[in-house]
Design a protein around this motif. Structure first.
Motif, PDB file in Angstrom:
ATOM      1  N   PHE A   1      65.238  47.225  40.478  1.00 30.04           N
ATOM      2  CA  PHE A   1      66.799  47.212  39.442  1.00 30.04           C
ATOM      3  C   PHE A   1      66.678  46.785  37.962  1.00 30.04           C
TER       4      PHE A   1
ATOM      5  N   THR B   1      64.322  43.670  45.077  1.00 31.77           N
ATOM      6  CA  THR B   1      65.050  44.072  44.516  1.00 31.77           C
ATOM      7  C   THR B   1      65.172  44.483  43.794  1.00 31.77           C
TER       8      THR B   1
ATOM      9  N   HIS C   1      65.290  42.553  41.328  1.00 33.75           N
ATOM     10  CA  HIS C   1      66.542  41.911  40.130  1.00 33.75           C
ATOM     11  C   HIS C   1      66.060  40.476  38.992  1.00 33.75           C
TER      12      HIS C   1
ATOM     13  N   GLY D   1      75.767  34.777  45.660  1.00 27.92           N
ATOM     14  CA  GLY D   1      75.541  34.265  44.467  1.00 27.92           C
ATOM     15  C   GLY D   1      76.878  35.498  44.017  1.00 27.92           C
TER      16      GLY D   1
ATOM     17  N   ALA E   1      76.592  37.936  43.207  1.00 29.23           N
ATOM     18  CA  ALA E   1      76.294  39.681  43.253  1.00 29.23           C
ATOM     19  C   ALA E   1      75.410  40.010  44.758  1.00 29.23           C
TER      20      ALA E   1
ATOM     21  N   HIS F   1      74.419  42.650  46.099  1.00 26.92           N
ATOM     22  CA  HIS F   1      73.083  43.510  46.133  1.00 26.92           C
ATOM     23  C   HIS F   1      71.763  42.673  46.278  1.00 26.92           C
TER      24      HIS F   1
ATOM     25  N   GLY G   1      64.659  35.076  48.140  1.00 21.88           N
ATOM     26  CA  GLY G   1      64.189  35.416  46.219  1.00 21.88           C
ATOM     27  C   GLY G   1      65.026  34.465  45.768  1.00 21.88           C
ATOM     28  N   TYR G   2      66.448  34.977  45.824  1.00 24.14           N
ATOM     29  CA  TYR G   2      67.960  34.111  45.652  1.00 24.14           C
ATOM     30  C   TYR G   2      67.701  31.930  45.908  1.00 24.14           C
TER      31      TYR G   2
ATOM     32  N   ASP H   1      57.971  32.086  44.862  1.00 26.19           N
ATOM     33  CA  ASP H   1      57.593  32.509  44.620  1.00 26.19           C
ATOM     34  C   ASP H   1      56.020  32.561  44.695  1.00 26.19           C
TER      35      ASP H   1
ATOM     36  N   ALA I   1      57.935  34.480  52.089  1.00 28.57           N
ATOM     37  CA  ALA I   1      58.457  34.284  52.862  1.00 28.57           C
ATOM     38  C   ALA I   1      58.628  35.539  53.491  1.00 28.57           C
TER      39      ALA I   1
ATOM     40  N   PHE J   1      67.233  32.852  36.383  1.00 25.16           N
ATOM     41  CA  PHE J   1      67.673  33.371  35.701  1.00 25.16           C
ATOM     42  C   PHE J   1      67.157  33.797  34.605  1.00 25.16           C
TER      43      PHE J   1
HETATM   44  C1  FAD Z   1      73.461  40.803  38.721  1.00 21.99           C
HETATM   45  C2  FAD Z   1      72.782  39.952  39.376  1.00 21.99           C
HETATM   46  C3  FAD Z   1      73.208  38.723  39.421  1.00 21.99           C
HETATM   47  C4  FAD Z   1      72.915  37.365  39.824  1.00 21.99           C
HETATM   48  N1  FAD Z   1      73.696  36.732  39.943  1.00 21.99           N
HETATM   49  C5  FAD Z   1      72.808  35.439  40.584  1.00 21.99           C
HETATM   50  C6  FAD Z   1      73.433  34.103  41.033  1.00 21.99           C
HETATM   51  O1  FAD Z   1      75.429  34.005  41.112  1.00 21.99           O
HETATM   52  N2  FAD Z   1      73.128  33.127  41.302  1.00 21.99           N
HETATM   53  C7  FAD Z   1      72.136  33.275  41.028  1.00 21.99           C
HETATM   54  O2  FAD Z   1      71.350  31.351  41.359  1.00 21.99           O
HETATM   55  N3  FAD Z   1      71.320  33.745  40.834  1.00 21.99           N
HETATM   56  C8  FAD Z   1      71.724  35.400  40.638  1.00 21.99           C
HETATM   57  N4  FAD Z   1      70.645  36.139  40.230  1.00 21.99           N
HETATM   58  C9  FAD Z   1      69.786  35.634  39.724  1.00 21.99           C
HETATM   59  C10 FAD Z   1      68.821  36.303  41.251  1.00 21.99           C
HETATM   60  O3  FAD Z   1      69.156  35.430  42.565  1.00 21.99           O
HETATM   61  C11 FAD Z   1      67.068  36.406  41.114  1.00 21.99           C
HETATM   62  O4  FAD Z   1      67.102  37.320  40.394  1.00 21.99           O
HETATM   63  C12 FAD Z   1      66.373  36.155  42.164  1.00 21.99           C
HETATM   64  O5  FAD Z   1      65.157  36.088  41.874  1.00 21.99           O
HETATM   65  C13 FAD Z   1      66.501  37.614  42.478  1.00 21.99           C
HETATM   66  O6  FAD Z   1      66.088  37.794  44.227  1.00 21.99           O
HETATM   67  P1  FAD Z   1      65.425  39.463  44.697  1.00 21.99           P
HETATM   68  O7  FAD Z   1      64.917  39.111  45.898  1.00 21.99           O
HETATM   69  O8  FAD Z   1      66.793  40.277  44.793  1.00 21.99           O
HETATM   70  O9  FAD Z   1      64.659  39.981  43.580  1.00 21.99           O
HETATM   71  P2  FAD Z   1      63.599  40.266  43.625  1.00 21.99           P
HETATM   72  O10 FAD Z   1      63.467  40.597  41.631  1.00 21.99           O
HETATM   73  O11 FAD Z   1      62.466  41.247  44.107  1.00 21.99           O
HETATM   74  O12 FAD Z   1      62.058  38.952  43.531  1.00 21.99           O
HETATM   75  C14 FAD Z   1      62.922  38.465  43.105  1.00 21.99           C
HETATM   76  C15 FAD Z   1      61.470  36.828  41.845  1.00 21.99           C
HETATM   77  O13 FAD Z   1      61.769  36.534  43.824  1.00 21.99           O
HETATM   78  C16 FAD Z   1      60.439  36.961  44.320  1.00 21.99           C
HETATM   79  N5  FAD Z   1      60.713  36.948  45.438  1.00 21.99           N
HETATM   80  C17 FAD Z   1      61.350  38.015  46.288  1.00 21.99           C
HETATM   81  N6  FAD Z   1      61.427  38.285  47.769  1.00 21.99           N
HETATM   82  C18 FAD Z   1      60.349  36.666  47.983  1.00 21.99           C
HETATM   83  C19 FAD Z   1      59.598  36.255  49.430  1.00 21.99           C
HETATM   84  N7  FAD Z   1      60.440  36.933  50.351  1.00 21.99           N
HETATM   85  N8  FAD Z   1      59.798  35.170  49.029  1.00 21.99           N
HETATM   86  C20 FAD Z   1      58.322  34.496  48.153  1.00 21.99           C
HETATM   87  N9  FAD Z   1      59.724  34.943  47.110  1.00 21.99           N
HETATM   88  C21 FAD Z   1      60.320  35.971  46.622  1.00 21.99           C
HETATM   89  C22 FAD Z   1      60.083  37.545  44.159  1.00 21.99           C
HETATM   90  O14 FAD Z   1      58.611  37.221  43.220  1.00 21.99           O
HETATM   91  C23 FAD Z   1      60.555  37.530  42.500  1.00 21.99           C
HETATM   92  O15 FAD Z   1      59.334  36.385  41.709  1.00 21.99           O
HETATM   93  C24 FAD Z   1      71.724  37.451  39.429  1.00 21.99           C
HETATM   94  C25 FAD Z   1      70.695  37.744  39.318  1.00 21.99           C
HETATM   95  C26 FAD Z   1      71.380  39.996  39.037  1.00 21.99           C
HETATM   96  C27 FAD Z   1      70.080  41.285  38.361  1.00 21.99           C
END
Ligand code: FAD
Length: 461
Positions: free
Chosen positions: A35, A74, A76, A131, A133, A135, A140-141, A193, A198, A415
């Motif tokens: 993303f 993702t 994100h 949260g 979004a 998607h 991770g969230y 992480d 996980a 964030f």
């Molecule tokens: C549009 C948008 C809206 C959002 N809204 C919210 C919200 O409402 N509330 C909130 O709290 N956050 C929110 N976020 C932030 C979001 O929760 C974090 O960016 C989250 O880390 C995204 O996780 P991901 O797996 O999608 O992303 P990725 O970029 O794939 O992973 C994010 C982080 O998590 C770690 N991670 C991913 N998978 C694992 C795993 N399996 N084991 C260990 N670590 C892992 C990665 O190392 C990386 O550092 C938002 C982000 C965006 C872009």
């Protein structure tokens, strides 16, 4: 190829069921993309994991070859990008969700985005603590804390994790619960992480099928009044109501609804689990501030809750961070935000001010590493890099956070986005005693700091 012999990569391919990608080969760029488009992992090798066994094999391989390990679903929340070295575990193929309606839990694999879990839980009249979004990746969230749509009512998503399957730095898979490994269970829920990958988690679900929620959009001339009135209003609302306000300039594009196109607006977002009549009463003072450009606050099924924020779904380049704020003078907050990061600022700034408190401020049933629970608001600032160069955005964000420093209690991990010039953030994210405990635990579980593409908790000396 960064000192990693092709024969070794062939050997890795034989050990995993999923695909293995090398730089310059077909599929590598697609697999590492996410993303966030300004920062991307560029690892020496990527494993497209299909399950926990692939993650174990990938981490064991990295251990043998002395490679640091990153994980991405993702993209994100990319924090620190691999730059030509290291192994990336891509979890997008691990998409299993199992709902236990009696226990009100979901077992969610590492590649699941919230939208999938929301849809499956809804079939049983239940909802997860997702949260804004849909998607975004669930795992991770959640491990980063997870400040969700219902946060003031139920607290952080991390507080409702029952168990985590995690691959540790030695390549072993462990099922971690509060009883089996209390220290590691504490560290993973907030340490994200830093301690392993996980592969799945079991989380609590809640009997929520509907909401009174949506967005109220106000024109630029009402923005100062909306911001002041919003802050006063948050002091009057029950915990069943979680809300935020965003200030942003909408691009002048056909995809943007006509009343918002090219305009600077305040967007108040509401998620209330009480009935519609009391929701209307609660929202009435906001509706009375000024005419709305759009008012979408309504009764809705929980499955439509992604429409409340309507976050962008297309990959783009962005730069942003957040601060958590304790009690402060609302007039100072409004003036500071608008003077430093308002529509006249040299950088385009999307402001997101989230109301915290309620269950977020109470200690959870099982403690975790998520810190700063006394915060009353979270203030985020994000600059789309298509609109403003990062070198122009950085000093504006810095000025805003500096001006609010006297009221700042910390930062929330989820964030804090990537920036190669970002100083260490962990002292803002964790309480000092918690950070000391995390550093000691890192030495136990990841003594070589294999998992270092993150806001890093270094192992104790
Ligand atoms: C549009 C948008 C809206 C959002 N809204 C919210 C919200 O409402 N509330 C909130 O709290 N956050 C929110 N976020 C932030 C979001 O929760 C974090 O960016 C989250 O880390 C995204 O996780 P991901 O797996 O999608 O992303 P990725 O970029 O794939 O992973 C994010 C982080 O998590 C770690 N991670 C991913 N998978 C694992 C795993 N399996 N084991 C260990 N670590 C892992 C990665 O190392 C990386 O550092 C938002 C982000 C965006 C872009």
């Amino acid at each position: 190829m960064s000192g990693l012999p092709a024969a070794s990569v062939e050997e890795l391919s034989e050990q995993v069921r999923g695909p293995v990608f090398r730089p310059g080969r077909k599929g590598y760029d697609e697999e590492r993309s996410g993303f966030q488009t300004n920062f991307r992992h560029r690892p020496a090798v990527i494993v497209g994991a299909t399950g926990a066994a692939d993650v174990c094999a990938a981490v064991a391989f990295a251990g043998t070859h002395g490679l640091p390990v990153a994980v991405q679903l993702t993209g994100h929340g990319l924090a620190v990008a691999a730059q030509g070295e290291g192994l990336l575990v891509s979890t997008r193929r691990m998409t299993g969700v199992e709902i236990d309606p009696q226990a009100r839990t979901a077992r969610i694999e590492a590649g699941v985005r919230w939208e999938q879990a929301i849809a499956q839980a809804a079939r049983h009249g239940l909802a997860p603590l997702n949260g804004s979004a849909p998607h975004v990746g669930a795992v991770g969230y959640t491990l980063g804390g997870g400040t969700g749509l219902l946060a003031r009512q139920y607290g952080y998503a991390a507080d409702h994790v029952r168990g985590i399957d995690v691959v540790l730095a030695d390549g072993t898979l462990r099922h971690v619960t509060a009883d089996s490994d209390p220290d590691l269970f504490w560290a993973l829920r907030g340490g994200r992480d830093n301690f392993g990958i996980a592969t799945s988690m079991e989380v609590g679900l809640f009997p929520i099928t509907r909401l009174y929620g949506g967005g109220l959009f106000f024109a630029a001339e009402s923005v100062p009044e909306v911001l002041s009135a919003y802050l006063a209003w948050t002091e009057t609302v029950p915990e069943e109501l979680t809300s935020s306000v965003s200030l942003l300039l909408h691009p002048d594009l056909p995809v943007i609804p006509e009343p918002l196109r090219g305009r600077y607006v305040a967007h108040v977002r509401i998620a209330y689990t009480g009935d519609t009549a009391s929701g209307e009463r609660l929202v009435a003072p906001l509706r009375a501030i000024a005419p709305r450009l759009i008012d979408s606050v309504r009764e809705m099924p929980y499955t439509q809750s992604g429409s409340i924020y309507n976050d962008p779904v297309f990959p783009h380049a962005y730069y942003g961070n957040n601060i958590l704020l304790g009690a402060m003078d609302a007039a100072v907050l409004v003036k500071t935000v608008l003077d430093v990061a308002g529509p006249e600022a040299p950088a385009v700034c999307v402001i997101d001010l989230r109301h915290l408190g309620g269950a977020l401020s109470r200690p959870p049933a099982v403690a975790g590493a998520v810190g700063n629970r006394d915060a009353e608001y979270m203030l985020r600032v994000l600059t789309p890099l298509a609109a403003t160069d990062i070198d122009i955005a950085r000093p504006v964000h810095r000025r805003l956070f500096e001006a609010l420093r006297p009221w700042t209690t910390g930062r929330t991990l989820n964030f804090i986005y990537a920036d190669e010039h970002m100083p260490d953030q962990t002292s803002f994210v964790y309480a000092p005693d918690d950070l000391r405990r995390l550093v000691e635990l890192k030495k136990v579980y990841d003594p070589t700091n294999m998992f270092r593409y993150n806001h890093n908790i270094p192992p104790a000396d």
